[in-house]
Design a protein around this motif. Structure first.
Motif, PDB file in Angstrom:
ATOM      1  N   ILE A  50       7.170  12.278 -15.585  1.00  0.00           N
ATOM      2  CA  ILE A  50       8.488  12.438 -15.032  1.00  0.00           C
ATOM      3  C   ILE A  50       8.628  11.681 -13.641  1.00  0.00           C
ATOM      4  CG2 ILE A  50      10.338  13.874 -14.473  1.00  0.00           C
ATOM      5  CD1 ILE A  50       9.798  14.327 -17.305  1.00  0.00           C
ATOM      6  N   GLY A  51       9.495  10.579 -13.477  1.00  0.00           N
ATOM      7  CA  GLY A  51       9.690   9.891 -12.125  1.00  0.00           C
ATOM      8  C   GLY A  51      10.957   9.211 -12.503  1.00  0.00           C
ATOM      9  N   GLN A  52      11.668   8.638 -11.372  1.00  0.00           N
ATOM     10  CA  GLN A  52      10.747   8.389 -10.291  1.00  0.00           C
ATOM     11  C   GLN A  52      11.011   9.308  -9.084  1.00  0.00           C
ATOM     12  OE1 GLN A  52      11.764   4.479  -9.061  1.00  0.00           O
ATOM     13  NE2 GLN A  52      12.093   3.701 -11.338  1.00  0.00           N
ATOM     14  N   MET A  53      10.221   9.883  -8.566  1.00  0.00           N
ATOM     15  CA  MET A  53      10.299  10.967  -7.439  1.00  0.00           C
ATOM     16  C   MET A  53      10.182  10.115  -6.082  1.00  0.00           C
ATOM     17  SD  MET A  53       8.928  14.497  -9.094  1.00  0.00           S
ATOM     18  CE  MET A  53       9.454  15.181 -10.489  1.00  0.00           C
ATOM     19  N   HIS A  54      11.040  10.656  -5.156  1.00  0.00           N
ATOM     20  CA  HIS A  54      11.142  10.197  -3.637  1.00  0.00           C
ATOM     21  C   HIS A  54      11.074  11.314  -2.787  1.00  0.00           C
ATOM     22  CE1 HIS A  54      12.483   6.323  -5.491  1.00  0.00           C
ATOM     23  NE2 HIS A  54      13.384   7.203  -6.451  1.00  0.00           N
TER      24      HIS A  54
END
Length: 326
Positions: free
Chosen positions: A69-73
């Motif tokens: 799961i992405g995109q995380m920041h």
């Protein structure tokens, strides 16, 4: 023939039989351990949630092993998924689906794309910002974490090792820590990260589950086996390097290779390296050949290319739906 001679003869024959069977078993390459991975970044397509459930509707031909799961920041004020805080109601339908996939033994990881620089500094600074990541991984019961550091100024190797060590300490030995470098970085060439992957493999390889090498964007070429061979020749075992591919020419810039050409490359690699680790596709929602209406077909196509048995397909086609209905 005496009783002792008879027993010795039978024992010798049994030893030969076991040896023969053992040789036959070890000579038969396993195909079920190959990874077939989707990155899931477009959680909502034009405000319509994109469902992952088609991947498990009709389990006779379930082939996907992992979802990232992405995109995380990571920011100084919290963790976001794409452009929204991870706690946003926009993702309320995602988390129950993640749980359903995990019930089918699909492992789900979170992928952090950038802002690794907020983890730079003394231990107090690290702990303050790492807490956002830690709490999200716990809250949503992730099985792993994918490190995609594409900023050479973000963290030196000591910073990445501190992050890996802390994840291992907090989440235990079964937590999957993977990395997504550009392919050329694993071959000893151009690199978007601020550290050397060969050195990292030597120092923390025991804690890194595998590498999702990006064979696109000018950093690798999936049209031939040459780029993957270069990685193996640089010292990385093929069971630790997944070939990362674009699933659609509109995704992540240049480097899409048509499916049949990629299939030929994968068949060559699988034949040459029986322990070839598998494929990862950026990204799920519009994967060819099915596009937005049937993105699961990408995984089935490449499962066949890798020699993974997909079972019967017909029972599944009429029951799948990609998006939730309002």
């Amino acid at each position: 023939m005496t009783n002792s001679q008879s027993f010795a003869t039978r024992l010798f024959g049994l030893t030969i039989l076991i040896s023969t069977l053992s040789g036959f078993i070890s000579a038969t390459p396993a195909t079920t351990d190959k990874k077939i991975i989707y990155y899931h970044s477009t959680i909502n397509n034009t405000d319509t949630p994109v469902s992952l459930l088609p991947l498990i509707n009709g389990t006779s031909d379930q082939v996907v092993t992992n979802i990232i799961i992405g995109q995380m920041h990571l920011n100084t004020t919290g963790l976001s998924l794409n452009d929204d805080l991870i706690s946003s109601p926009k993702f309320d339908r995602l988390w129950p689906e993640v749980a359903q996939l995990q019930q089918k033994n699909i492992k789900v990881s979170a992928m952090l794309l950038d802002k690794y620089n907020v983890l730079k500094g003394n231990q107090t600074v690290f702990d303050e910002h790492y807490a956002f990541l830690h709490d999200a991984l716990k809250a949503h019961n992730f099985d792993g974490f994918d490190i995609d550091d594409e900023d050479p100024t973000a963290l030196p190797i000591q910073g990445i090792e501190r992050l890996i060590d802390r994840l291992r300490q907090d989440f235990g030995p079964d937590f999957l820590i993977s990395m997504s470098p550009v392919a050329s970085a694993l071959a000893g060439g151009s690199n978007l990260s601020g550290f050397n992957y060969t050195t990292l493999e030597q120092q923390r390889g025991k804690d890194i589950a595998w590498y999702n090498a990006q064979f696109y964007g000018g950093w690798g070429d999936a049209s031939t086996p040459d780029g993957y061979d270069a990685i193996v020749n640089n010292g990385f075992s093929p069971d630790r390097v997944v070939m990362g591919l674009l699933t659609n020419p509109s995704n992540a810039g240049s480097g899409f290779v048509d499916l049949n050409t990629t299939k030929a490359t994968l068949q060559t690699l699988t034949s040459k390296y029986p322990q070839f680790a598998g494929v990862a596709g950026w990204e799920y929602f519009n994967s060819l050949p099915g596009g937005t209406q049937a993105p699961w077909q990408w995984s089935e196509f490449f499962a066949q290319a890798l020699g993974v048995n997909t079972g019967s397909q017909s029972s599944k086609r009429s029951t799948r739906a990609v998006a939730f209905k309002a």
